[in-house]
Design a protein around this motif. Structure first.
Motif, PDB file in Angstrom:
ATOM      1  N   ARG A 402       0.797  -1.220   0.000  1.00 11.40           N
ATOM      2  CA  ARG A 402       0.000   0.000   0.000  1.00 11.40           C
ATOM      3  C   ARG A 402       0.830   1.271   0.000  1.00 11.40           C
ATOM      4  O   ARG A 402       0.374   2.309  -0.470  1.00 11.40           O
ATOM      5  N   SER A 403       2.037   1.215   0.531  1.00 13.41           N
ATOM      6  CA  SER A 403       2.829   2.433   0.698  1.00 13.41           C
ATOM      7  C   SER A 403       3.457   2.863  -0.621  1.00 13.41           C
ATOM      8  O   SER A 403       3.794   2.036  -1.479  1.00 13.41           O
ATOM      9  N   THR A 404       3.599   4.175  -0.770  1.00 16.88           N
ATOM     10  CA  THR A 404       4.286   4.745  -1.932  1.00 16.88           C
ATOM     11  C   THR A 404       5.659   5.288  -1.577  1.00 16.88           C
ATOM     12  O   THR A 404       6.392   5.743  -2.463  1.00 16.88           O
ATOM     13  N   ALA A 450       3.468  -0.372  14.724  1.00 15.37           N
ATOM     14  CA  ALA A 450       3.747   1.064  14.748  1.00 15.37           C
ATOM     15  C   ALA A 450       3.943   1.612  13.341  1.00 15.37           C
ATOM     16  O   ALA A 450       3.515   2.734  13.035  1.00 15.37           O
ATOM     17  N   LEU A 451       4.590   0.836  12.469  1.00 10.95           N
ATOM     18  CA  LEU A 451       4.767   1.283  11.088  1.00 10.95           C
ATOM     19  C   LEU A 451       3.431   1.361  10.364  1.00 10.95           C
ATOM     20  O   LEU A 451       3.197   2.282   9.560  1.00 10.95           O
ATOM     21  N   LEU A 452       2.532   0.431  10.635  1.00  7.99           N
ATOM     22  CA  LEU A 452       1.204   0.490  10.027  1.00  7.99           C
ATOM     23  C   LEU A 452       0.462   1.737  10.470  1.00  7.99           C
ATOM     24  O   LEU A 452      -0.188   2.414   9.660  1.00  7.99           O
ATOM     25  N   ARG A 453       0.547   2.075  11.738  1.00  6.76           N
ATOM     26  CA  ARG A 453      -0.102   3.294  12.215  1.00  6.76           C
ATOM     27  C   ARG A 453       0.525   4.528  11.580  1.00  6.76           C
ATOM     28  O   ARG A 453      -0.182   5.480  11.228  1.00  6.76           O
ATOM     29  N   ALA A 454       1.847   4.532  11.442  1.00  4.55           N
ATOM     30  CA  ALA A 454       2.518   5.697  10.870  1.00  4.55           C
ATOM     31  C   ALA A 454       2.107   5.902   9.418  1.00  4.55           C
ATOM     32  O   ALA A 454       1.898   7.043   8.975  1.00  4.55           O
ATOM     33  N   PRO A 460      -0.494  11.884   3.262  1.00  2.00           N
ATOM     34  CA  PRO A 460       0.375  11.511   2.135  1.00  2.00           C
ATOM     35  C   PRO A 460       1.281  12.656   1.763  1.00  2.00           C
ATOM     36  O   PRO A 460       0.991  13.823   2.042  1.00  2.00           O
ATOM     37  N   PRO A 461       2.415  12.384   1.146  1.00  2.00           N
ATOM     38  CA  PRO A 461       3.343  13.456   0.768  1.00  2.00           C
ATOM     39  C   PRO A 461       2.699  14.399  -0.235  1.00  2.00           C
ATOM     40  O   PRO A 461       1.880  13.999  -1.061  1.00  2.00           O
ATOM     41  N   ALA A 462       3.081  15.672  -0.151  1.00  2.00           N
ATOM     42  CA  ALA A 462       2.527  16.680  -1.049  1.00  2.00           C
ATOM     43  C   ALA A 462       2.971  16.396  -2.473  1.00  2.00           C
ATOM     44  O   ALA A 462       4.101  15.939  -2.711  1.00  2.00           O
TER      45      ALA A 462
END
Length: 476
Positions: A402-404, A450-454, A460-462
């Protein structure tokens, strides 16, 4: 009368130099907001736990207690208490809401509570009952660490604090192991702290001979544990080495830690450590881009060449551990007790006879955590052990999908490989009997949470500006 001075003396000039601000240091902006000092939080306590668990020798326990507890065990119980108190309020910063990792930890705790209740329902000899109580306390401490990290470590910066402490502590114990391997110097003999005493349970020496080499345990309870811990720490150190420049930080310190941990892994002269690092390498090579694979392969070749030159014969010894596996005495010892295990499992197949109650020299030793778990905790205990590590791996892979962000994706892949190590190495030794590798596994499960919560909580990044001028500005 004294004549008046014509100018400042040498003392005045020296004092002025001490007060003068260096020319290269930028002056503080008077309009800028003052930087708030970071208060101690769950990440701070988790970092202290890591140091206590890895650096303090495993054979040292607290004085004056009826059971053997290390400083790390006490910190784990304190973290569990803090987690419970934090969830009674909404002002202490603990994360709320449903999370797969926290659900898995809850199921693990309830399952072991059922096993403990079943164990103590019938008669047990006093020694086995004491060990069952001790194991229950250690399970609670490990759950406290995982829950505190999962719900209390907020944001990537605090998560980095915990993981960087893990890496630096791994480098420290690797240096201690290196001194044991090269010089036979055991620094753990001089690491006695006030309020601690050596426990009589640990009978394994820190330096053991194998094929003309010192097989070292560093601060851990056994060389196998030390090697497996290094195999779990090695990919985390490499992660920070690869992404240090992305953070604007020097990468040399993290590559130094990576090299030291890799050396500690070799110095354990352990078959389990090689299996652990091979499983991690398989996961990473499947997920890394092609360029990083080539970089890792080149670094591995250089490292192994350096080991061959500096420690002649070590690579051959490690190779022979697998080449002679059919005639190896340690392998035969691990397999000859299967009949004993199957007979004991058949008596109580579902809930076992009690966690911690099957111990040497009273009972036959099983150098296989899967067999030992089936004997002590039954099929339920085996499902809990495999389930907690598998849940951490599944959630880490979900984060990666899921992460970019490249760093989060690589960290999720790294954690997946690290949590695969206990599942692989549990077949070669009684992994959960050693507190260092067990606590590290639960800590990394909490890190995944904790990484999932973060990744879920932070915006999301601009979007990057478009156009030629914007591209130049971004690159600048």
């Amino acid at each position: 009368m004294e004549a008046p001075r014509e100018g400042p003396t040498w003392w005045d000039r020296l004092a002025a130099l001490g007060r003068r601000e260096p020319s290269f240091r930028p002056r503080a902006d008077p309009l800028a907001e003052p930087r708030l000092r970071q208060r101690a939080d769950a990440a701070t306590l988790a970092a202290l736990f890591v140091v206590a668990q890895l650096v303090i020798p495993a054979r040292l326990v607290l004085r004056g207690l009826p059971i053997s507890l290390t400083p790390a065990d006490l910190l784990g119980l304190f973290l569990l208490l803090c987690w419970l108190c934090a969830h009674f309020t909404t002002t202490l910063g603990a994360a709320k809401g449903r999370l797969p990792i926290r659900t898995a930890l809850f199921v693990y705790g309830v399952g072991h509570l059922i096993i403990y209740g079943y164990t103590t329902l019938s008669y047990l000899p006093k020694d086995e009952l004491n060990l069952a109580d001790h194991s229950a306390v250690l399970i609670a401490a490990n759950l406290g660490v995982a829950l505190a990290v999962c719900d209390g470590v907020r944001g990537r910066e605090r998560l980095d604090l915990v993981l960087k402490t893990v890496v630096v502590s791994g480098a420290v114990i690797s240096v201690i192991g290196g001194l044991q391997f090269v010089f036979g110097l055991d620094l753990t003999q001089y690491m006695a702290l006030p309020g601690l005493r050596p426990t009589g349970v640990e009978g394994v020496e820190a330096v053991i001979g194998r094929s003309d080499f010192n097989r070292v345990a560093s601060t851990m309870g056994h060389p196998i544990e030390f090697g497996v811990v290094c195999s779990m720490l090695l990919p985390i150190a490499a992660h920070y080495g690869f992404h240090a420049r992305d953070r604007g930080q020097p990468a040399g310190r993290w590559w130094l830690c990576t090299g030291l941990i890799a050396g500690g892994l070799m110095f354990s002269v352990s078959r389990s450590a090689v299996l652990g690092v091979a499983s991690v390498a398989l996961v990473l090579f499947l997920g890394w881009p092609h360029r990083r694979r080539l970089q890792a392969m080149a670094a591995t070749v250089v490292f192994l060449a350096g080991i061959k030159v500096l420690v002649p014969g070590l690579l051959g010894t490690l190779f022979n551990l697998f080449a002679t596996i059919g005639s190896d005495d340690s392998v035969r010892f691990r397999t000859h007790d299967y009949s004993w295990a199957l007979a004991e499992i058949g008596r109580r197949p579902l809930l076992g006879r009690g966690v911690g109650t099957w111990y040497a020299p009273k009972h036959q030793v099983f150098d296989n955590q899967y067999l030992l778990t089936l004997v002590e905790a039954g099929a339920l205990g085996l499902a809990l052990f495999v389930g907690i590590a598998s849940c951490g791996m599944a959630v880490a892979l979900m984060i990666r999908a899921r992460s970019t962000d490249a760093r989060d994706r690589n960290l999720a892949l790294t954690l997946t490989g690290c949590l695969l190590v206990p599942l692989v190495c549990a077949a070669t030794f009684d992994l959960l009997s050693y507190p260092g590798v067990t606590a590290l596994m639960f800590l990394l499960v909490g890190v995944v949470g904790a990484l999932l919560r973060a990744t879920r909580d932070e915006p999301p990044p601009a979007p990057q500006p478009q156009g030629r001028g914007a591209t130049v500005e971004v690159m600048r």
